[in-house]
Design a protein around this motif. Structure first.
Motif, PDB file in Angstrom:
ATOM      1  N   PHE A  34      -0.572  -8.319 -15.978  1.00 50.92           N
ATOM      2  CA  PHE A  34      -1.617  -8.536 -14.988  1.00 50.92           C
ATOM      3  C   PHE A  34      -2.544  -7.342 -14.924  1.00 50.92           C
ATOM      4  N   TYR A  36      -5.315  -5.773 -12.100  1.00 46.84           N
ATOM      5  CA  TYR A  36      -5.822  -5.812 -10.744  1.00 46.84           C
ATOM      6  C   TYR A  36      -6.960  -4.817 -10.606  1.00 46.84           C
ATOM      7  N   GLN A  38      -8.851  -2.491  -7.646  1.00 51.41           N
ATOM      8  CA  GLN A  38      -8.638  -1.985  -6.296  1.00 51.41           C
ATOM      9  C   GLN A  38      -9.784  -1.062  -5.928  1.00 51.41           C
ATOM     10  N   GLY A  41      -9.521   2.283  -0.571  1.00 44.29           N
ATOM     11  CA  GLY A  41      -9.153   1.901   0.789  1.00 44.29           C
ATOM     12  C   GLY A  41      -8.864   0.418   0.985  1.00 44.29           C
ATOM     13  N   LYS A  42      -8.887  -0.338  -0.117  1.00 38.60           N
ATOM     14  CA  LYS A  42      -8.668  -1.788  -0.029  1.00 38.60           C
ATOM     15  C   LYS A  42      -7.387  -2.174  -0.753  1.00 38.60           C
ATOM     16  N   SER A  43      -7.009  -3.428  -0.627  1.00 36.86           N
ATOM     17  CA  SER A  43      -5.823  -3.915  -1.314  1.00 36.86           C
ATOM     18  C   SER A  43      -6.183  -4.389  -2.725  1.00 36.86           C
ATOM     19  N   PRO A  44      -5.219  -4.430  -3.639  1.00 37.05           N
ATOM     20  CA  PRO A  44      -5.498  -4.887  -5.004  1.00 37.05           C
ATOM     21  C   PRO A  44      -5.897  -6.364  -5.036  1.00 37.05           C
ATOM     22  N   LEU A  46      -6.162  -9.529  -7.904  1.00 35.54           N
ATOM     23  CA  LEU A  46      -5.839  -9.959  -9.257  1.00 35.54           C
ATOM     24  C   LEU A  46      -7.109 -10.439  -9.959  1.00 35.54           C
ATOM     25  N   LEU A  88      -5.632  -1.483 -12.112  1.00 32.30           N
ATOM     26  CA  LEU A  88      -4.176  -1.345 -12.208  1.00 32.30           C
ATOM     27  C   LEU A  88      -3.619  -2.364 -13.187  1.00 32.30           C
ATOM     28  N   PHE A  98       3.958  -1.301 -11.991  1.00 28.21           N
ATOM     29  CA  PHE A  98       2.542  -0.988 -12.088  1.00 28.21           C
ATOM     30  C   PHE A  98       2.326   0.346 -12.785  1.00 28.21           C
ATOM     31  N   GLY A  99       1.217   0.465 -13.474  1.00 27.18           N
ATOM     32  CA  GLY A  99       0.738   1.754 -13.919  1.00 27.18           C
ATOM     33  C   GLY A  99       0.046   2.466 -12.767  1.00 27.18           C
ATOM     34  N   ALA A 100      -0.282   3.741 -12.988  1.00 29.51           N
ATOM     35  CA  ALA A 100      -0.901   4.543 -11.928  1.00 29.51           C
ATOM     36  C   ALA A 100      -2.368   4.204 -11.721  1.00 29.51           C
TER      37      ALA A 100
ATOM     38  N   MET B  41       0.052   7.374  -7.828  1.00 30.15           N
ATOM     39  CA  MET B  41       1.296   6.797  -8.352  1.00 30.15           C
ATOM     40  C   MET B  41       1.254   5.292  -8.486  1.00 30.15           C
ATOM     41  N   GLY B  42       0.107   4.673  -8.284  1.00 25.47           N
ATOM     42  CA  GLY B  42       0.065   3.221  -8.380  1.00 25.47           C
ATOM     43  C   GLY B  42       0.938   2.583  -7.308  1.00 25.47           C
ATOM     44  N   PHE B  90       2.007  -2.432   1.115  1.00 26.21           N
ATOM     45  CA  PHE B  90       1.355  -3.713   0.868  1.00 26.21           C
ATOM     46  C   PHE B  90       2.407  -4.805   0.719  1.00 26.21           C
ATOM     47  N   ARG B 103      -0.853   1.429   6.930  1.00 23.72           N
ATOM     48  CA  ARG B 103      -0.816   2.881   6.686  1.00 23.72           C
ATOM     49  C   ARG B 103       0.205   3.503   7.617  1.00 23.72           C
TER      50      ARG B 103
END
Lengths: 108, 107
Positions: A34, A36, A38, A41-44, A46, A88, A98-100, B41-42, B90, B103
């Motif tokens: 996958f 993503y 981001q 300050g927001k959520s990921p 897809l 991501l 997940f990767g960084a 760190m993802g 999340f 948070r």
């Protein structure tokens, strides 16, 4: 240990160029992959999923998977300033890793 | 159709306090996930639930417990908060939809 590696960036491309994002993974049993996006300050969100070797295209996005090389990539064509975000990579085999992330900046 | 909701949005705890993070989805998905995200760190998977009534440990489960109350709700509990649990949390419904995040700061 299941590792997912991405270049942290930042990756900077001019508007209209192709952005290429890369990801390698260590778990050969991985089944699903996958990408993503981001924003800060927001959520990921897809943007692409891929399950078999080869390319998968969706609009300006193309995901490429090579299981033999344990490599998955994301190409963004005609990059726009609104594409500036952290991307991501995630790999699934019984759990999700997940990767960084790679920070992409598209300059007008 | 709210998608994935998380409460609270922000929380400050003192070391040793407990709290529960709530997550709910209205998309009838079987799988739900809890992640934490630390700078650089993802995302790291804490726990997941493949279906109602089942839960499994992810990459970093220590210090956390979860409950899949029903198909809609998946909660994450910190029994005794530690400063190392300061993070953004999340919840996700399937691999596709993420909540807005919580948070959490532990002093």
């Amino acid at each position: 240990q299941k590792e997912v590696e991405q270049n942290s960036g930042p990756l900077s491309v001019p508007e209209g160029a192709i952005a290429s994002l890369n990801c390698t993974y260590s778990d050969r049993g991985s089944q699903s992959f996958f990408w993503y996006r981001q924003y800060s300050g927001k959520s990921p969100e897809l943007i692409m999923s891929i399950y078999s070797n080869g390319d998968k295209e969706d609009g300006r996005f193309t995901a490429q998977l090579n299981k033999a090389s344990q490599y998955v990539s994301l190409l963004i064509r005609d990059s726009q300033p609104s594409d500036s975000a952290t991307y991501l990579c995630a790999v699934y085999n019984n759990d999700m890793r997940f990767g960084a992330g790679t920070r992409l900046t598209v300059k007008p | 159709n709210a998608g994935v909701t998380q409460t609270p949005k922000f929380q400050v705890l003192k070391t040793g306090q407990s709290m529960t993070l709530q997550c709910a989805q209205d998309m009838n998905h079987n799988s739900m996930y809890w992640y934490r995200q630390d700078p650089g760190m993802g995302l790291r998977l804490i726990y997941y639930s493949a279906s109602e009534g089942t839960t499994d440990k992810g990459e970093v489960p220590n210090g956390y417990n979860v409950s899949r109350l029903n198909k809609r709700e998946f909660s994450l509990r910190l029994e005794s908060a530690a400063p190392s649990q300061t993070s953004v949390y999340f919840c996700a419904s399937s691999e596709r939809f993420f909540g807005p995040g919580t948070r959490l700061t532990v002093l």
